[in-house]
Design an enzyme around this catalytic site. Structure first.
Site, PDB file in Angstrom:
ATOM      1  N   GLU A  39      43.032  42.573  32.584  1.00  0.00           N
ATOM      2  CA  GLU A  39      43.547  41.431  33.334  1.00  0.00           C
ATOM      3  C   GLU A  39      45.065  41.468  33.287  1.00  0.00           C
ATOM      4  O   GLU A  39      45.668  41.621  32.221  1.00  0.00           O
ATOM      5  CB  GLU A  39      43.032  40.124  32.727  1.00  0.00           C
ATOM      6  CG  GLU A  39      43.768  38.860  33.129  1.00  0.00           C
ATOM      7  CD  GLU A  39      43.844  38.650  34.644  1.00  0.00           C
ATOM      8  OE1 GLU A  39      44.856  38.072  35.092  1.00  0.00           O
ATOM      9  OE2 GLU A  39      42.918  39.061  35.372  1.00  0.00           O
ATOM     10  N   GLN A  40      45.712  41.340  34.474  1.00  0.00           N
ATOM     11  CA  GLN A  40      47.155  41.492  34.527  1.00  0.00           C
ATOM     12  C   GLN A  40      47.913  40.311  33.917  1.00  0.00           C
ATOM     13  O   GLN A  40      49.031  40.465  33.441  1.00  0.00           O
ATOM     14  CB  GLN A  40      47.611  41.688  35.965  1.00  0.00           C
ATOM     15  CG  GLN A  40      47.373  40.520  36.887  1.00  0.00           C
ATOM     16  CD  GLN A  40      47.878  40.787  38.291  1.00  0.00           C
ATOM     17  OE1 GLN A  40      48.626  41.740  38.532  1.00  0.00           O
ATOM     18  NE2 GLN A  40      47.474  39.955  39.233  1.00  0.00           N
ATOM     19  N   ARG A 112      36.915  25.282  39.130  1.00  0.00           N
ATOM     20  CA  ARG A 112      37.046  26.741  39.052  1.00  0.00           C
ATOM     21  C   ARG A 112      37.365  27.207  37.630  1.00  0.00           C
ATOM     22  O   ARG A 112      36.808  28.195  37.144  1.00  0.00           O
ATOM     23  CB  ARG A 112      38.137  27.212  40.015  1.00  0.00           C
ATOM     24  CG  ARG A 112      38.406  28.710  39.996  1.00  0.00           C
ATOM     25  CD  ARG A 112      39.467  29.099  40.997  1.00  0.00           C
ATOM     26  NE  ARG A 112      38.990  28.985  42.356  1.00  0.00           N
ATOM     27  CZ  ARG A 112      38.363  29.971  43.015  1.00  0.00           C
ATOM     28  NH1 ARG A 112      38.177  31.141  42.423  1.00  0.00           N
ATOM     29  NH2 ARG A 112      37.963  29.806  44.250  1.00  0.00           N
ATOM     30  N   TYR A 220      34.414  15.745  46.786  1.00  0.00           N
ATOM     31  CA  TYR A 220      33.240  15.687  45.910  1.00  0.00           C
ATOM     32  C   TYR A 220      33.690  15.481  44.459  1.00  0.00           C
ATOM     33  O   TYR A 220      34.831  15.790  44.101  1.00  0.00           O
ATOM     34  CB  TYR A 220      32.376  16.946  46.034  1.00  0.00           C
ATOM     35  CG  TYR A 220      33.053  18.284  45.859  1.00  0.00           C
ATOM     36  CD1 TYR A 220      33.259  18.840  44.598  1.00  0.00           C
ATOM     37  CD2 TYR A 220      33.430  19.033  46.974  1.00  0.00           C
ATOM     38  CE1 TYR A 220      33.842  20.088  44.449  1.00  0.00           C
ATOM     39  CE2 TYR A 220      34.008  20.281  46.831  1.00  0.00           C
ATOM     40  CZ  TYR A 220      34.211  20.801  45.569  1.00  0.00           C
ATOM     41  OH  TYR A 220      34.776  22.037  45.417  1.00  0.00           O
ATOM     42  N   ASP A 297      36.529  39.891  46.084  1.00  0.00           N
ATOM     43  CA  ASP A 297      37.481  39.804  47.185  1.00  0.00           C
ATOM     44  C   ASP A 297      38.129  41.138  47.529  1.00  0.00           C
ATOM     45  O   ASP A 297      38.650  41.304  48.638  1.00  0.00           O
ATOM     46  CB  ASP A 297      38.573  38.781  46.856  1.00  0.00           C
ATOM     47  CG  ASP A 297      38.125  37.353  47.092  1.00  0.00           C
ATOM     48  OD1 ASP A 297      36.991  37.151  47.576  1.00  0.00           O
ATOM     49  OD2 ASP A 297      38.898  36.427  46.785  1.00  0.00           O
TER      50      ASP A 297
END
Length: 424
Positions: A39-40, A112, A220, A297
Site C-alpha cells: 500500500e502506497q 467506506r 441514507y 478499478d
C-alpha cells in the site's frame, strides 16, 4: 534464499490496499497462499462516506465470516425509494427486506472506512503480510512469475501479481493505452451526526434517491443510525466548457436550484472543501498478461449509478480465489502448487464480460436518472408503473456471482422511453 530476518517469498503480491486489494488478499490467504500486499500510503485507511453493498457482496462477506461485523457497523435499510428531485414525489420503491429474502443475503449500507477496517482486520487474522509506504511503479513478467518495482527502487517477485492500483493503474498500461473517460459529473458528499438532520424529516430507515435534471441526490443512515450520509451529483457546465476549475460549490448550488424542500434542507450539510470528479473507463476485455492480473478499478472503474464499484472488486477476488483453489491440488516444495495459467485464464473468462455490462449499464442509468423535459416525464411514468416486487432488472446483478461464462444470466433489456405515452 530466505533467512531468519527475511520473510519467505510470497506466492502472490497484491498492489493496492483499498477495498479491492484487501478483499483479494484475504480471499487468496484463505486458500492457504502466502500473500504480501503493498500500500502506497504510510498507513491503511479510506476516505469518503457511505457505500451500498447489495446481496452479491454481502453473501461473499458472509462466506469470509465478516458479515456480522459489517452489519454491526452499518445499517440494514428497510426500503429504497426513488423520488423526483423537483417535486419530491415517490416514483418507485424496493422492499429491501423482501429483496434480502429473494437473494438470501441483506442489502447493507456502511461507511467506506468501516468496510475497509473489516477487511483489514480479516487480512491480519488470515496472515496477509501488509506493507505500507510502498508504491508499485512497474510490473514485469519473469520466468515462473512476475516482478514489481517500488518507487524506492526495491524489487519483489511472486508466482502472480494482482494489480489493484485503481483508476490510474500503472499495470493497465501493460494491456492498453487508454485514458479515464470524463463524465463531466461531480459528486459532493457529507456524513453528519443524525441529530443534525432529524428535524428535517428525513427517512431514518431508507435509502432515498432523488433524480432530477442533470443531477441527483442520495440520502441514507450510517453506523447504526448514528450518522446520516448524503451524496449530491450534478453535471458541471464548466467541465463541458473545458474549464480546469470545474465542479466548484457555486455549480453545486446552481445545479440543485429549484429542487424539492428535502434537498434544499440537505445541501447546507455537504462538505464544500472537497469534491470528486466522476470518471470511468471504456470496458477492457483482457485483464491478464502472463502472471500479472488487473483487479477492481484498475480493470473496470464504473460510474457510481449502480453502487457496484466496491462490490465488483470484492467479487473479483472471490472469483479468482475460487479458481485458484480448483487449480491447487497441494503445495509442492517451496511453490504454491497453483496452475496459475489455468486459474488466471478462468478468471479472465468470466469477469470482464460481467463488468463490461455493469460499466455500460451504469452509464445508461446515469442518463435515465438525469433526463429533462418530456424524457423526464416518460421516465417518471415508467417508474410509477413498476411493480414494487418486480426484480427483473436486478436478477442479473444481485443473483449468484458467476464462476464460469455459461453461468452468467441474461441482461434484462431497458424499457424504451420513446414507447411510453405520458398522459396530460
Amino acid at each position: 534464499m530466505s533467512s531468519r530476518n527475511t520473510p519467505p517469498r510470497p506466492d502472490v503480491l497484491v498492489a493496492g490496499g483499498g477495498i479491492g486489494g484487501l478483499s483479494a488478499a484475504l480471499a487468496l490467504a484463505r486458500q492457504g497462499l502466502r500473500v504480501r500486499l503493498y500500500e502506497q500510503a504510510p498507513e491503511f485507511g479510506e476516505v469518503g462516506a457511505g457505500l451500498q453493498l447489495a446481496p452479491n457482496c454481502t453473501r461473499i462477506l458472509h462466506e469470509y465470516g465478516l458479515l456480522d461485523e459489517a452489519v454491526r457497523l452499518g445499517v440494514l435499510p428497510e426500503r429504497m425509494l426513488m423520488k423526483d428531485a423537483l417535486d419530491g414525489k415517490v416514483l418507485t420503491r424496493v422492499d429491501l427486506k423482501d429483496l434480502a429474502r429473494r437473494y438470501g443475503f441483506p442489502y447493507l449500507v456502511i461507511h467506506r472506512s468501516d468496510l475497509h477496517g473489516v477487511l483489514l482486520r480479516g487480512c491480519r487474522r488470515a496472515g496477509v503480510e501488509l506493507v505500507t509506504g510502498a508504491r508499485v511503479v512497474a510490473y514485469e513478467n519473469v520466468p515462473d512469475g512476475a516482478r514489481v518495482t517500488l518507487a524506492d527502487g526495491r524489487e519483489d517477485r511472486a508466482e502472480a501479481v494482482l494489480a489493484a492500483d485503481g483508476l490510474h493503474s500503472v499495470a493497465r498500461e501493460l494491456l492498453i493505452d487508454d485514458e479515464p473517460v470524463n463524465s463531466a459529473y461531480v459528486a459532493y458528499r457529507g456524513a453528519v451526526p443524525f441529530e443534525r438532520v432529524r428535524a428535517n424529516g428525513v427517512h431514518e430507515k431508507d435509502v432515498v434517491l432523488y433524480v432530477g435534471p442533470h443531477a441527483h441526490f442520495v440520502q441514507y443512515p450510517l453506523r447504526g443510525g448514528e450518522m446520516f450520509n448524503q451524496v449530491a451529483v450534478f453535471r458541471s457546465p464548466k467541465a463541458l466548457a473545458g474549464a480546469d476549475d470545474w465542479g466548484t460549490p457555486d455549480e453545486l448550488d446552481r445545479a440543485f436550484a429549484g429542487t424539492c424542500e428535502q434537498i434544499q434542507k440537505g445541501l447546507p450539510l455537504m462538505w464544500r472543501d472537497r469534491w470528486w470528479r466522476m470518471f470511468d473507463r471504456d470496458p477492457l476485455m483482457k485483464w491478464v498478461t502472463g502472471r500479472v492480473a488487473l483487479l477492481g478499478d484498475a480493470a473496470h472503474p464504473p460510474l457510481q449509478y449502480m453502487a457496484q464499484g466496491a462490490v465488483m472488486a470484492v467479487e473479483d477476488g472471490w472469483v479468482l480465489a475460487r479458481h485458484v483453489a480448483a487449480q491447487r491440488p497441494r503445495r509442492t516444495g517451496t511453490g504454491s502448487g497453483v496452475d496459475w495459467g489455468t486459474a488466471l485464464a478462468a478468471y479472465e473468462a468470466v469477469r470482464p464480460e460481467h463488468c463490461r455490462r455493469v460499466v455500460l449499464t451504469a452509464r445508461s442509468w446515469g442518463e435515465l436518472w438525469h433526463h429533462v423535459g418530456i424524457r423526464r416525464e416518460q421516465r417518471n411514468a415508467v417508474m410509477r408503473a413498476r411493480d414494487t416486487y418486480d426484480y427483473s432488472f436486478m436478477d442479473w446483478i444481485y443473483g449468484p456471482t458467476a464462476l464460469t461464462p455459461d453461468q452468467e444470466p441474461p441482461m434484462y433489456p431497458a424499457v424504451p422511453l420513446d414507447s411510453v405515452v405520458v398522459s396530460s
